[in-house]
Motif scaffolding. Structure first.
Motif, short mmCIF file in Angstrom:
data_model
loop_
_atom_site.label_atom_id
_atom_site.label_comp_id
_atom_site.label_asym_id
_atom_site.label_seq_id
_atom_site.Cartn_x
_atom_site.Cartn_y
_atom_site.Cartn_z
N UNK A 222 0.89 -1.00 -0.12
CA UNK A 222 0.19 -0.08 -0.02
C UNK A 222 0.89 1.20 -0.01
N UNK A 223 2.06 1.34 0.67
CA UNK A 223 3.13 2.32 0.89
C UNK A 223 3.40 2.50 -0.68
N UNK A 224 3.90 1.57 -1.17
CA UNK A 224 4.53 1.92 -2.43
C UNK A 224 3.65 2.27 -3.53
N UNK A 225 2.15 1.89 -3.56
CA UNK A 225 1.22 2.19 -4.54
C UNK A 225 0.86 3.69 -4.22
N UNK A 226 1.09 4.23 -3.10
CA UNK A 226 0.85 5.77 -2.54
C UNK A 226 1.51 6.62 -3.34
N UNK A 227 2.71 6.28 -4.11
CA UNK A 227 3.51 7.17 -4.56
C UNK A 227 2.79 7.65 -6.09
N UNK A 228 2.92 9.07 -6.40
CA UNK A 228 2.34 9.29 -7.54
C UNK A 228 3.60 9.46 -8.61
N UNK A 229 3.79 8.37 -9.61
CA UNK A 229 4.71 8.35 -10.49
C UNK A 229 4.24 8.08 -11.71
N UNK A 230 5.32 8.32 -12.78
CA UNK A 230 4.79 8.06 -14.17
C UNK A 230 4.62 6.40 -14.26
N UNK A 231 5.76 5.77 -13.76
CA UNK A 231 5.50 4.17 -13.74
C UNK A 231 5.07 3.91 -12.39
N UNK A 232 4.21 3.01 -12.26
CA UNK A 232 3.71 2.69 -10.95
C UNK A 232 4.88 2.19 -9.99
N UNK A 233 4.64 2.35 -8.77
CA UNK A 233 5.76 2.07 -7.58
C UNK A 233 5.22 0.66 -7.24
N UNK A 234 6.00 -0.34 -7.17
CA UNK A 234 5.75 -1.71 -6.43
C UNK A 234 6.66 -1.71 -5.08
N UNK A 235 6.30 -2.67 -4.40
CA UNK A 235 6.86 -2.95 -3.11
C UNK A 235 8.42 -3.39 -3.67
N UNK A 236 8.57 -3.87 -4.59
CA UNK A 236 9.96 -4.42 -5.18
C UNK A 236 10.94 -3.19 -5.29
N UNK A 237 10.11 -2.13 -5.50
CA UNK A 237 11.14 -0.68 -5.56
C UNK A 237 11.57 0.03 -4.14
N UNK A 238 11.05 -0.61 -3.18
CA UNK A 238 11.10 -0.24 -1.96
C UNK A 238 12.17 -0.79 -1.16
N UNK A 239 13.26 -0.18 -0.61
CA UNK A 239 14.23 -0.82 0.28
C UNK A 239 13.71 -0.55 1.88
N UNK A 240 13.20 -1.37 2.51
CA UNK A 240 12.89 -1.29 3.86
C UNK A 240 13.21 -2.30 4.67
N UNK A 241 13.13 -1.96 5.88
CA UNK A 241 13.52 -3.16 7.10
C UNK A 241 12.50 -2.84 8.25
N UNK A 242 11.85 -3.92 8.64
CA UNK A 242 11.03 -3.80 9.87
C UNK A 242 11.31 -4.64 11.14
N UNK A 243 10.81 -4.10 12.30
CA UNK A 243 11.04 -4.71 13.67
C UNK A 243 9.93 -4.44 14.54
#
Length: 341
Positions: free
Chosen positions: A103-124
């Motif tokens: 959902x976080x990735x999809x909330x970016x407004x870009x020419x090419x859709x942003x997916x979770x694979x484009x996001x570098x994150x680490x959770x704890x």
């Protein structure tokens, strides 16, 4: 559900590296056997050491200026009711986080859709919270603590001969104050630093400012929700839609776990409260009896004292004084992040 997004602190007290923040997130692992420690995780991997988190976040900052944040922090704070709905299961919470990051990735407004694979994150995942100065229990206990400390100081002065007074009477008064103090935990007055009871599980997420390829900036701190601007002579989309993200995150939880959300738990209710508390209160009072009762119960657990007065349900006749009292209580609950409103 209360979700916050915070940029990296960059003043003189903080390092340019993500190491300070990662070290902070390791606090619950201190003194714990390695096999019992809570590791970082991301979209594909469950056990990631903190050293790798620091290396990957710090190494993903191409072309960012010193004054620009290199990462953002997301905090996901499920309510006690939401945690109860998933039995406080960390695996289910991980499953939710991984869906939320889509959902976080999809909330970016870009020419090419942003997916979770484009996001570098680490959770704890963390399991504990402690009482802080802005919590209702601390604030309401404080007048009693002030009197107790003053009396204890006076007793020491009397014993040193610096003050005259009845020590026995002072001890008796201290005992009375300790018995009258409103908030206790296992018989002890609640103080700052004490662990909060019940489910307190929450998630911290560190997200790189740059995409996974280290080529593009993906800033959730952008003031633009979704716009088009000219860059190098070309019109490009930009922005991050927080409103959309919060709505999707809420819907994702409800869909994943078949959660029946009360009005006061909804993101729409939060917006209504902030923009028009009169409308919020009118809606609350207009709920069916069972839902309204459940709503007041949720608010009560969050530290909101619902005014105990005869409040007419007609919007026109609502007492302004009562609404102001209610709003003040809600503001205190929001400031302590005890409720997602």
């Amino acid at each position: 559900m209360y979700i916050s997004i915070t940029k990296q602190h960059l003043n003189n007290n903080f390092s340019q590296s993500s190491s300070d923040f990662v070290d902070y997130l390791e606090k619950e692992n201190e003194g714990v056997l390695p096999e019992m420690q809570e590791p970082f995780f991301n979209q594909t991997t469950d056990e990631i050491p903190p050293e790798q988190v620091i290396k990957e976040i710090d190494g993903n900052t191409a072309k960012l200026k010193k004054v620009e944040p290199k990462f953002y922090s997301l905090t996901i704070n499920p309510s006690q009711s939401e945690l109860k709905a998933i039995n406080n299961d960390p695996e289910l919470l991980k499953k939710y986080v991984r869906e939320v990051m889509k959902d976080y990735a999809a909330s970016f407004h870009r020419d090419q859709p942003v997916t979770v694979d484009d996001i570098k994150y680490f959770a704890k995942i963390e399991y504990e919270r402690t009482f802080k100065g802005f919590d209702r229990e601390i604030r309401e206990n404080q007048p009693y603590r002030v009197q107790i400390v003053r009396l204890e100081n006076d007793i020491r002065k009397v014993e040193r001969g610096e003050l005259t007074g009845n020590v026995v009477a002072m001890h008796k008064k201290i005992a009375e104050l300790k018995s009258e103090i409103p908030h206790k935990l296992e018989g002890k007055p609640i103080e700052q630093g004490m662990k909060k009871p019940g489910f307190q599980t929450h998630v911290h997420i560190i997200v790189s400012r740059k995409d996974a390829s280290n080529r593009y900036s993906l800033s959730p701190g952008s003031k633009y929700m979704g716009s088009v601007s000219k860059l190098n002579g070309k019109m490009v989309k930009r922005g991050f839609n927080r409103d959309l993200f919060y709505k999707r995150a809420e819907k994702t939880f409800d869909t994943l776990f078949n959660y029946k959300r009360n009005f006061v738990e909804t993101y729409e209710a939060r917006k209504s409260y902030l923009k028009d508390p009169h409308h919020y209160f009118a809606h609350l009072l207009g709920l069916p009896t069972n839902e309204r009762s459940a709503a007041f119960k949720i608010l009560g657990k969050a530290g909101v004292r619902v005014p105990q007065v005869n409040i007419p349900t007609n919007k026109v006749q609502m007492a302004l004084k009562t609404i102001k009292q209610f709003k003040k209580a809600m503001d205190l609950a929001r400031s302590s992040s005890s409720i997602g409103i």
